[in-house]
Design a protein around this motif. Structure first.
Motif, PDB file in Angstrom:
ATOM      1  N   ASP A  22       0.831  -1.185   0.014  1.00 24.08           N
ATOM      2  CA  ASP A  22       0.081   0.051   0.041  1.00 24.08           C
ATOM      3  C   ASP A  22       0.853   1.104   0.053  1.00 24.08           C
ATOM      4  OD1 ASP A  22       0.842  -0.598   2.467  1.00 24.08           O
ATOM      5  OD2 ASP A  22      -0.790  -0.027   3.484  1.00 24.08           O
ATOM      6  N   GLU A  23       2.181   1.248  -0.127  1.00 26.64           N
ATOM      7  CA  GLU A  23       3.112   2.365  -0.281  1.00 26.64           C
ATOM      8  C   GLU A  23       2.483   3.158  -1.589  1.00 26.64           C
ATOM      9  OE1 GLU A  23       7.166   1.222   0.084  1.00 26.64           O
ATOM     10  OE2 GLU A  23       7.130   0.960   2.152  1.00 26.64           O
ATOM     11  N   PRO A  24       2.757   4.482  -1.375  1.00 21.70           N
ATOM     12  CA  PRO A  24       2.728   5.443  -2.475  1.00 21.70           C
ATOM     13  C   PRO A  24       3.670   4.941  -3.850  1.00 21.70           C
ATOM     14  CG  PRO A  24       3.587   6.482  -1.005  1.00 21.70           C
ATOM     15  CD  PRO A  24       3.287   5.217  -0.131  1.00 21.70           C
ATOM     16  N   ILE A  25       3.314   5.073  -4.916  1.00 26.29           N
ATOM     17  CA  ILE A  25       4.165   5.034  -6.024  1.00 26.29           C
ATOM     18  C   ILE A  25       5.246   5.710  -6.144  1.00 26.29           C
ATOM     19  CG2 ILE A  25       4.524   5.167  -8.459  1.00 26.29           C
ATOM     20  CD1 ILE A  25       1.535   4.495  -8.913  1.00 26.29           C
ATOM     21  N   PHE A  26       5.213   6.884  -5.696  1.00 27.14           N
ATOM     22  CA  PHE A  26       6.582   8.009  -5.433  1.00 27.14           C
ATOM     23  C   PHE A  26       6.319   8.595  -3.825  1.00 27.14           C
ATOM     24  CE2 PHE A  26       4.705   8.605  -9.715  1.00 27.14           C
ATOM     25  CZ  PHE A  26       5.741   8.256 -10.525  1.00 27.14           C
ATOM     26  N   TRP A  30       9.172  15.035  -5.747  1.00 30.40           N
ATOM     27  CA  TRP A  30      10.099  15.154  -6.622  1.00 30.40           C
ATOM     28  C   TRP A  30      10.397  13.945  -7.232  1.00 30.40           C
ATOM     29  CZ3 TRP A  30      14.778  12.839  -7.290  1.00 30.40           C
ATOM     30  CH2 TRP A  30      15.393  12.333  -6.272  1.00 30.40           C
ATOM     31  N   HIS A  31      10.294  12.840  -6.944  1.00 30.39           N
ATOM     32  CA  HIS A  31      10.237  11.412  -7.712  1.00 30.39           C
ATOM     33  C   HIS A  31       9.361  11.643  -8.811  1.00 30.39           C
ATOM     34  CE1 HIS A  31      11.715   9.097  -3.973  1.00 30.39           C
ATOM     35  NE2 HIS A  31      12.529  10.026  -4.152  1.00 30.39           N
ATOM     36  N   ALA A  32       8.081  12.008  -8.702  1.00 32.99           N
ATOM     37  CA  ALA A  32       7.283  12.008  -9.901  1.00 32.99           C
ATOM     38  C   ALA A  32       7.627  13.023 -10.786  1.00 32.99           C
ATOM     39  CB  ALA A  32       5.851  12.180  -9.360  1.00 32.99           C
ATOM     40  N   THR A  38      12.161  13.042 -17.347  1.00 34.24           N
ATOM     41  CA  THR A  38      12.703  11.977 -17.954  1.00 34.24           C
ATOM     42  C   THR A  38      12.183  11.934 -19.129  1.00 34.24           C
ATOM     43  OG1 THR A  38      14.166  11.373 -16.028  1.00 34.24           O
ATOM     44  CG2 THR A  38      13.952   9.926 -18.118  1.00 34.24           C
ATOM     45  N   LEU A  39      10.701  11.477 -19.171  1.00 30.66           N
ATOM     46  CA  LEU A  39      10.004  10.879 -20.354  1.00 30.66           C
ATOM     47  C   LEU A  39       9.835  12.337 -21.193  1.00 30.66           C
ATOM     48  CD1 LEU A  39       7.180   9.067 -18.419  1.00 30.66           C
ATOM     49  CD2 LEU A  39       9.052   8.089 -19.906  1.00 30.66           C
ATOM     50  N   ALA A  40       9.576  13.566 -20.620  1.00 31.24           N
ATOM     51  CA  ALA A  40       9.431  14.578 -21.244  1.00 31.24           C
ATOM     52  C   ALA A  40      10.374  14.877 -22.342  1.00 31.24           C
ATOM     53  CB  ALA A  40       9.370  15.799 -20.534  1.00 31.24           C
ATOM     54  N   ALA A  41      11.839  14.746 -21.621  1.00 25.58           N
ATOM     55  CA  ALA A  41      13.046  15.029 -22.578  1.00 25.58           C
ATOM     56  C   ALA A  41      13.338  13.819 -23.520  1.00 25.58           C
ATOM     57  CB  ALA A  41      14.358  15.034 -21.454  1.00 25.58           C
ATOM     58  N   GLY A  42      13.074  12.595 -23.135  1.00 24.85           N
ATOM     59  CA  GLY A  42      13.172  11.614 -24.010  1.00 24.85           C
ATOM     60  C   GLY A  42      12.213  11.745 -25.395  1.00 24.85           C
ATOM     61  N   TRP A  73      18.387   8.543 -12.214  1.00 27.03           N
ATOM     62  CA  TRP A  73      17.771   9.007 -13.237  1.00 27.03           C
ATOM     63  C   TRP A  73      17.908  10.420 -13.583  1.00 27.03           C
ATOM     64  CZ3 TRP A  73      12.580   7.101 -15.475  1.00 27.03           C
ATOM     65  CH2 TRP A  73      12.446   5.822 -15.499  1.00 27.03           C
ATOM     66  N   ILE A  74      18.101  11.288 -12.633  1.00 30.66           N
ATOM     67  CA  ILE A  74      18.255  12.818 -12.869  1.00 30.66           C
ATOM     68  C   ILE A  74      19.839  12.972 -13.288  1.00 30.66           C
ATOM     69  CG2 ILE A  74      18.596  14.982 -11.750  1.00 30.66           C
ATOM     70  CD1 ILE A  74      15.635  14.199 -12.806  1.00 30.66           C
TER      71      ILE A  74
END
Length: 225
Positions: A22-26, A30-32, A38-42, A73-74
């Motif tokens: 049940d932990e949050p995805i992020f 700032w993780h989100a 990263t996706l936008a730059a790609g 990632w960053i």
């Protein structure tokens, strides 16, 4: 020699903590943002997925071991932005000018995100030849695990599976070869197989000897056993 990222089966790194269901995805906001940028730059089209993976793999070992997941990632993204000329180091320090960027027209707009994610990045490709291996056939992975095209380059063959013998479970058709694609050498598609290995073929003292490990491996990683 393998890079620091190739950690599979290595002793001393502690147990893997999958976290609570049940932990949050992020874990942090700032993780989100790290994923989003990263996706936008790609989407600017200046590199591919395999280049992005390799950028994270070749971080300095000290940084790789001390950075959190999204810090990697960053850091990898920052390297790619500078290496491909999208930004300069001055830009990253906030010292660039305010001129319209040459790639501004390619910017991923918020309204286009859902469609872009739905399209994904399929890596299956046509292939003129025939698969060299068939389901049920015994195969052996090459040893050492390494990129045979570029010294020290990206490969999807993990070091812990090098020289191991398994059997082909299925062929997935032809897919882009990461070892070429990560280094600007084209897609070089070749057959991709799911290969099953007994746990004892990979680990000296498997906790459950009857366990099996399944890896997706490209044809050039394999030879007849």
């Amino acid at each position: 020699m393998t890079r620091v990222h190739d950690m599979g089966g290595r002793f001393g790194d502690g147990p893997v903590d999958p976290g609570a269901p049940d932990e949050p995805i992020f874990a942090q906001e700032w993780h989100a943002r790290a994923l989003a940028v990263t996706l936008a730059a790609g989407a600017l089209g200046q590199w591919n997925l395999d280049m992005s993976r390799h950028a994270r793999e070749r971080l300095a070992p000290r940084d790789y071991m001390s950075f959190s997941y999204f810090e990697k990632w960053i850091a990898g993204l920052a390297d790619l932005l500078v290496e491909t000329g999208v930004l300069t180091e001055a830009d990253l320090r906030g010292q660039g000018d305010d001129a319209v960027h040459p790639l501004a027209a390619r910017a991923l707009k918020s309204g286009d995100v859902a469609a872009a994610l739905a399209r994904g990045g399929p890596a299956d490709r046509p292939y003129d030849g025939h698969p060299a291996f068939a389901p049920g056939q015994a195969v052996r992975t090459l040893r050492p695990a390494a990129n045979r095209l570029v010294d020290g380059g990206h490969t999807r063959l993990p070091a812990y599976a090098a020289g191991a013998t398994g059997r082909v479970l299925r062929c997935h058709g032809a897919h882009v070869l990461p070892d070429a694609h990560a280094h600007g050498r084209g897609e070089a598609p070749e057959p991709l197989y799911s290969v099953v290995f007994p746990a004892g073929a990979l680990w000296a003292a498997p906790e459950n000897p009857r366990d099996e490990v399944t890896l997706d491996l490209w044809q050039s990683y394999l030879e007849p056993a």
